[in-house]
Write a protein that holds these residues in place. Structure first.
Motif, PDB file in Angstrom:
ATOM      1  N   UNK A   1      -0.325  -2.794 -10.094  1.00 16.51           N
ATOM      2  CA  UNK A   1      -0.693  -1.407  -9.801  1.00 16.51           C
ATOM      3  C   UNK A   1       0.401  -0.710  -8.997  1.00 16.51           C
ATOM      4  N   UNK A   2       1.156  -1.457  -8.215  1.00 18.00           N
ATOM      5  CA  UNK A   2       2.235  -0.870  -7.416  1.00 18.00           C
ATOM      6  C   UNK A   2       3.318  -0.222  -8.282  1.00 18.00           C
ATOM      7  N   UNK A   3       3.392  -0.636  -9.548  1.00 15.26           N
ATOM      8  CA  UNK A   3       4.369  -0.062 -10.470  1.00 15.26           C
ATOM      9  C   UNK A   3       3.937   1.304 -11.001  1.00 15.26           C
ATOM     10  N   UNK A   4       2.738   1.747 -10.643  1.00 19.32           N
ATOM     11  CA  UNK A   4       2.178   2.996 -11.155  1.00 19.32           C
ATOM     12  C   UNK A   4       1.711   3.885 -10.004  1.00 19.32           C
ATOM     13  N   UNK A   5       2.646   4.544  -9.324  1.00 15.87           N
ATOM     14  CA  UNK A   5       2.273   5.402  -8.200  1.00 15.87           C
ATOM     15  C   UNK A   5       1.319   6.507  -8.651  1.00 15.87           C
ATOM     16  N   UNK A   6       0.344   6.787  -7.815  1.00 15.64           N
ATOM     17  CA  UNK A   6      -0.634   7.817  -8.140  1.00 15.64           C
ATOM     18  C   UNK A   6      -1.845   7.286  -8.873  1.00 15.64           C
ATOM     19  N   UNK A   7      -1.844   6.007  -9.178  1.00 19.23           N
ATOM     20  CA  UNK A   7      -2.994   5.380  -9.839  1.00 19.23           C
ATOM     21  C   UNK A   7      -3.657   4.436  -8.847  1.00 19.23           C
ATOM     22  N   UNK A   8      -4.979   4.374  -8.869  1.00 20.48           N
ATOM     23  CA  UNK A   8      -5.748   3.682  -7.835  1.00 20.48           C
ATOM     24  C   UNK A   8      -5.967   2.203  -8.084  1.00 20.48           C
ATOM     25  N   UNK A   9      -6.132   1.814  -9.328  1.00 24.26           N
ATOM     26  CA  UNK A   9      -6.455   0.417  -9.588  1.00 24.26           C
ATOM     27  C   UNK A   9      -6.305   0.055 -11.044  1.00 24.26           C
ATOM     28  N   UNK A  10      -6.399  -1.242 -11.298  1.00 27.69           N
ATOM     29  CA  UNK A  10      -6.315  -1.728 -12.666  1.00 27.69           C
ATOM     30  C   UNK A  10      -7.094  -3.021 -12.811  1.00 27.69           C
ATOM     31  N   UNK A  11      -7.535  -3.291 -14.011  1.00 22.98           N
ATOM     32  CA  UNK A  11      -8.248  -4.518 -14.311  1.00 22.98           C
ATOM     33  C   UNK A  11      -7.255  -5.680 -14.389  1.00 22.98           C
ATOM     34  N   UNK A  12      -7.753  -6.902 -14.348  1.00 20.24           N
ATOM     35  CA  UNK A  12      -6.889  -8.023 -14.731  1.00 20.24           C
ATOM     36  C   UNK A  12      -6.544  -7.871 -16.224  1.00 20.24           C
ATOM     37  N   UNK A  13      -5.648  -8.663 -16.723  1.00 19.93           N
ATOM     38  CA  UNK A  13      -5.250  -8.625 -18.120  1.00 19.93           C
ATOM     39  C   UNK A  13      -6.466  -8.895 -19.010  1.00 19.93           C
TER      40      UNK A  13
END
Length: 85
Positions: free
Chosen positions: A42-54
């Motif tokens: 998620x750190x690679x996508x500034x402005x986005x809050x979260x992501x699922x696992x693969x």
């Protein structure tokens, strides 16, 4: 009834269930499907809050994630293009 998003593919089934919960803060205001040949953070996508696992784990080929932003994340991302989104 849910529909298998991976219909016709080997491996586990995949489903997305959306829910409205007015008690959760901040609400999700943006969502996209992220596919890449390498693992993502998620750190690679500034402005986005979260992501699922693969969600493609065990299937090989590519990595697949749902990534989201919330209302509080939007001002940081305003005017910025994040990997074409």
């Amino acid at each position: 009834e849910f529909q298998n998003l991976a219909k016709g593919c080997s491996g586990d089934f995949r489903y997305v269930k959306t829910m409205k919960d007015t008690g959760v803060s901040p609400p999700i205001t943006g969502l996209f499907l992220l596919r890449n040949s390498k693992p993502q953070k998620i750190e690679d996508y500034p402005g986005w809050a979260g992501m699922t696992p693969d969600i493609n784990q065990g299937r090989g080929k590519s990595y697949l994630y749902l990534i989201w932003r919330t209302w509080t994340d939007y001002p940081r991302a305003a005017g910025k293009v994040v990997n074409g989104h």
